[in-house]
Design a protein around this motif. Structure first.
Motif, PDB file in Angstrom:
ATOM      1  N   ILE A  35       0.839  -1.200   0.000  1.00  0.00           N
ATOM      2  CA  ILE A  35       0.000   0.000   0.000  1.00  0.00           C
ATOM      3  C   ILE A  35       0.875   1.251   0.000  1.00  0.00           C
ATOM      4  N   LEU A  36       1.949   1.229   0.771  1.00  0.00           N
ATOM      5  CA  LEU A  36       2.879   2.364   0.784  1.00  0.00           C
ATOM      6  C   LEU A  36       3.513   2.583  -0.585  1.00  0.00           C
ATOM      7  N   ASN A  37       3.622   1.513  -1.366  1.00  0.00           N
ATOM      8  CA  ASN A  37       4.186   1.615  -2.725  1.00  0.00           C
ATOM      9  C   ASN A  37       3.135   1.990  -3.766  1.00  0.00           C
ATOM     10  N   GLY A  38       1.914   2.266  -3.302  1.00  0.00           N
ATOM     11  CA  GLY A  38       0.873   2.734  -4.211  1.00  0.00           C
ATOM     12  C   GLY A  38       0.145   1.644  -4.963  1.00  0.00           C
ATOM     13  N   THR A  56      -5.425   1.290   7.192  1.00  0.00           N
ATOM     14  CA  THR A  56      -5.505   2.647   7.740  1.00  0.00           C
ATOM     15  C   THR A  56      -4.120   3.269   7.949  1.00  0.00           C
ATOM     16  N   LEU A  57      -3.185   2.517   8.493  1.00  0.00           N
ATOM     17  CA  LEU A  57      -1.866   3.087   8.794  1.00  0.00           C
ATOM     18  C   LEU A  57      -1.146   3.587   7.550  1.00  0.00           C
ATOM     19  N   PRO A  58      -1.023   2.791   6.482  1.00  0.00           N
ATOM     20  CA  PRO A  58      -0.350   3.320   5.281  1.00  0.00           C
ATOM     21  C   PRO A  58      -1.152   4.416   4.598  1.00  0.00           C
ATOM     22  N   MET A  59      -2.477   4.359   4.678  1.00  0.00           N
ATOM     23  CA  MET A  59      -3.314   5.400   4.102  1.00  0.00           C
ATOM     24  C   MET A  59      -3.037   6.736   4.779  1.00  0.00           C
ATOM     25  N   LEU A  60      -2.986   6.731   6.107  1.00  0.00           N
ATOM     26  CA  LEU A  60      -2.712   7.961   6.857  1.00  0.00           C
ATOM     27  C   LEU A  60      -1.295   8.465   6.582  1.00  0.00           C
ATOM     28  N   HIS A  61      -0.359   7.546   6.454  1.00  0.00           N
ATOM     29  CA  HIS A  61       1.023   7.921   6.127  1.00  0.00           C
ATOM     30  C   HIS A  61       1.062   8.691   4.810  1.00  0.00           C
ATOM     31  N   ASP A  62       0.373   8.187   3.816  1.00  0.00           N
ATOM     32  CA  ASP A  62       0.355   8.826   2.500  1.00  0.00           C
ATOM     33  C   ASP A  62      -0.352  10.174   2.538  1.00  0.00           C
ATOM     34  N   LEU A  63      -1.496  10.246   3.208  1.00  0.00           N
ATOM     35  CA  LEU A  63      -2.254  11.498   3.268  1.00  0.00           C
ATOM     36  C   LEU A  63      -1.479  12.581   4.010  1.00  0.00           C
ATOM     37  N   ALA A  64      -0.813  12.201   5.094  1.00  0.00           N
ATOM     38  CA  ALA A  64      -0.050  13.178   5.875  1.00  0.00           C
ATOM     39  C   ALA A  64       1.128  13.727   5.079  1.00  0.00           C
ATOM     40  N   ALA A  65       1.695  12.907   4.208  1.00  0.00           N
ATOM     41  CA  ALA A  65       2.856  13.322   3.417  1.00  0.00           C
ATOM     42  C   ALA A  65       2.472  14.205   2.239  1.00  0.00           C
ATOM     43  N   THR A  66       1.185  14.204   1.871  1.00  0.00           N
ATOM     44  CA  THR A  66       0.745  14.972   0.701  1.00  0.00           C
ATOM     45  C   THR A  66      -0.394  15.925   1.064  1.00  0.00           C
ATOM     46  N   LYS A  67      -0.329  16.485   2.253  1.00  0.00           N
ATOM     47  CA  LYS A  67      -1.390  17.368   2.726  1.00  0.00           C
ATOM     48  C   LYS A  67      -1.542  18.586   1.828  1.00  0.00           C
ATOM     49  N   LYS A  68      -2.787  18.931   1.530  1.00  0.00           N
ATOM     50  CA  LYS A  68      -3.092  20.090   0.688  1.00  0.00           C
ATOM     51  C   LYS A  68      -3.446  21.292   1.558  1.00  0.00           C
ATOM     52  N   ASN A 181      -6.829   1.617  -4.959  1.00  0.00           N
ATOM     53  CA  ASN A 181      -7.972   0.832  -4.491  1.00  0.00           C
ATOM     54  C   ASN A 181      -7.519  -0.266  -3.544  1.00  0.00           C
ATOM     55  N   LEU A 182      -8.172  -0.369  -2.407  1.00  0.00           N
ATOM     56  CA  LEU A 182      -7.854  -1.388  -1.416  1.00  0.00           C
ATOM     57  C   LEU A 182      -9.140  -2.141  -1.106  1.00  0.00           C
ATOM     58  N   MET A 183      -9.183  -3.420  -1.444  1.00  0.00           N
ATOM     59  CA  MET A 183     -10.399  -4.205  -1.298  1.00  0.00           C
ATOM     60  C   MET A 183     -10.137  -5.371  -0.348  1.00  0.00           C
ATOM     61  N   PHE A 184     -10.932  -5.415   0.725  1.00  0.00           N
ATOM     62  CA  PHE A 184     -10.772  -6.450   1.744  1.00  0.00           C
ATOM     63  C   PHE A 184     -12.043  -7.282   1.814  1.00  0.00           C
ATOM     64  N   SER A 185     -11.850  -8.598   1.867  1.00  0.00           N
ATOM     65  CA  SER A 185     -12.984  -9.499   1.910  1.00  0.00           C
ATOM     66  C   SER A 185     -12.593 -10.762   2.657  1.00  0.00           C
ATOM     67  N   PRO A 203      -3.825  -5.648  -9.256  1.00  0.00           N
ATOM     68  CA  PRO A 203      -3.734  -5.722  -7.800  1.00  0.00           C
ATOM     69  C   PRO A 203      -2.730  -6.761  -7.310  1.00  0.00           C
ATOM     70  N   VAL A 204      -2.222  -6.496  -6.118  1.00  0.00           N
ATOM     71  CA  VAL A 204      -1.418  -7.478  -5.401  1.00  0.00           C
ATOM     72  C   VAL A 204      -2.362  -8.250  -4.490  1.00  0.00           C
ATOM     73  N   SER A 205      -2.350  -9.571  -4.573  1.00  0.00           N
ATOM     74  CA  SER A 205      -3.207 -10.389  -3.720  1.00  0.00           C
ATOM     75  C   SER A 205      -2.492 -10.680  -2.406  1.00  0.00           C
ATOM     76  N   VAL A 206      -3.201 -10.450  -1.325  1.00  0.00           N
ATOM     77  CA  VAL A 206      -2.636 -10.642   0.015  1.00  0.00           C
ATOM     78  C   VAL A 206      -3.587 -11.526   0.802  1.00  0.00           C
ATOM     79  N   GLU A 207      -3.050 -12.555   1.443  1.00  0.00           N
ATOM     80  CA  GLU A 207      -3.879 -13.453   2.229  1.00  0.00           C
ATOM     81  C   GLU A 207      -3.232 -13.666   3.589  1.00  0.00           C
ATOM     82  N   ALA A 208      -4.011 -13.394   4.644  1.00  0.00           N
ATOM     83  CA  ALA A 208      -3.484 -13.561   5.999  1.00  0.00           C
ATOM     84  C   ALA A 208      -3.764 -14.952   6.523  1.00  0.00           C
TER      85      ALA A 208
END
Length: 427
Positions: A35-38, A56-68, A181-185, A203-208
């Motif tokens: 997510i940090l890599n876009g 949420t954590l990488p999303m906030l990291h990105d938003l904080a770095a590109t604040k308008k 886009n981040l899709m969780f199911s 997309p990159v597929s991620v499975e926990a």
């Protein structure tokens, strides 16, 4: 690996430390770097695995770095299927952004929109929303999605189960094509894969964890008891075990109300939470339960994915779900974030096939015990388990099934209140 190894900003790491987190969960470790890599993400994550922090954590990291500068447009949109889940995700966003200059808000139906509109007009970076209220306020001109750069679809399978496909497509038409886009199911059905194909780009597929598996920290038990003895058994379990926090699932709203009343008569403090309760009543009941002001929360499946109760020790299936996948989401309310938990199911003769279907989905056996003094005598034949929750129609409308297996008509979602609680249904 530590959170420091993931490349998150110091302000976010500080918030994580204040929450007591030290080691990222598997879904966080796998998803956050991508997510940090876009990258777009298609993630399979069971409840209780820390997926909210995972996006949420990488999303906030990105938003904080590109604040308008100037008025804050909505730059991140998190779409959830239920009000409870929306409220929970919003609370997490607030906690993780406490040291950042990030404004967030949550909107959902069941409450008056005036206060939500006021908040939106002040400017919001991150918006958590249910589909109905989001489209309602967008239609009123109270918000714009034209500056969204990160779109999160949380609990996508539950979204489709609730008939939100048309609303999801409408939301996507309102946000920019160039976005992350981040899709969780929890599950990857054919419908989910088809939806992912229309939303995600390379997309990159991620499975926990594998689909439909219960976390190893949950001890599962099943007791074979007569249908008419279940209330007495539940009451005895709670009193004799001196349990102080118990989440009980029923199949119907009426059943939840009835059980709550009987528990209260037995001097066990309890409250019910389901789709017929007002949002205020639902919020109050959940708050009282978390604060240990009541011992028991009785819920329908509307709560199976929207409740985050730290260190919840006990979940009881008063009635087994006739959709086996729902069992996984129910018991996932306990054993969260590595904590231990206990899931007990009360199984009458009518539910024996439900249990077999659950075991098939889990690919494991749940040993059934008999409680002394409550030896079963019922001879009612088993009811057939459902192989899928609802059949999807065009545009996202669907039919649901009553507990007797017969189809029940569903009304179309014509307004925000109906979308967030799509129908008078058995939920």
């Amino acid at each position: 690996m530590t959170f420091e190894d993931l490349g998150l900003s110091e302000d976010i790491l500080k918030a994580v430390r204040e929450k007591g987190y030290t080691t990222p969960s598997p879904i966080q470790e796998k998803a956050i770097p991508h997510i940090l890599n876009g990258k777009d993400i298609l993630a399979s994550a069971q409840t209780g695995t820390g997926k909210t922090a995972g996006f949420t954590l990488p999303m906030l990291h990105d938003l904080a770095a590109t604040k308008k500068e100037g008025k804050r447009p909505i730059r991140a949109l998190i779409l959830t299927p239920t009000r409870e889940l929306a409220a929970q995700v919003y609370e997490n966003v607030r906690e993780y952004s406490v040291h950042l200059d990030i404004k967030s808000a949550v909107i959902f139906g069941g409450v008056k929109a005036k206060a939500q509109i006021t908040t939106l007009r002040r400017g919001v970076d991150v918006l958590v929303a249910t589909p109905g209220r989001l489209l309602d306020l967008e239609n009123q001109g109270a918000l714009s999605l034209k500056r969204v750069k990160i779109f999160v679809l949380d609990e996508a399978d539950r979204m489709l189960d609730m008939g939100f496909l048309r609303d999801i497509k409408k939301v996507i038409s309102l946000i920019p094509e160039e976005r992350q886009n981040l899709m969780f199911s929890a599950t990857f059905s054919k419908d989910i894969k088809a939806l992912a194909h229309t939303i995600l780009k390379n997309p990159v597929s991620v499975e926990a964890t594998p689909e439909n598996t219960a976390t190893e920290t949950i001890t599962q038990k099943a007791y074979n008891v007569d249908k008419g003895k279940k209330t007495e058994v539940v009451t005895n379990l709670i009193k004799e075990g001196n349990w102080s926090q118990v989440l009980i699932f029923t199949r119907t709203k009426h059943g939840a109300n009835k059980l709550t009343q009987k528990l209260e008569k037995s001097k066990i403090t309890a409250a019910a939470i389901h789709g017929n309760k007002s949002q205020g009543a639902r919020t109050k009941a959940l708050a009282y339960f978390k604060e240990n002001k009541i011992r028991v929360l009785v819920a329908t499946d509307i709560a199976a994915r929207g409740l985050d109760i730290p260190l919840l020790p006990h979940v009881i299936n008063f009635e087994l779900p006739n959709v086996p996948e729902d069992y996984v989401h129910r018991i996932g309310r306990t054993g969260r974030a590595g904590a231990v938990g206990e899931a007990i199911s009360l199984v009458c003769s009518e539910e024996l096939d439900y249990l077999k279907a659950i075991e098939k989905v889990l690919n494991e056996r749940i040993e059934m015990e008999i409680i002394e003094g409550y030896e079963p005598t019922d001879a009612a034949p088993p009811k057939a388990a459902s192989t899928q929750k609802k059949k999807k129609g065009s545009g996202g409308n669907s039919r649901s099934q009553n507990s007797n297996g017969k189809p029940k008509r569903q009304r179309p979602s014509n307004n925000s209140q109906r979308r967030d609680n799509p129908r008078k249904r058995r939920d």
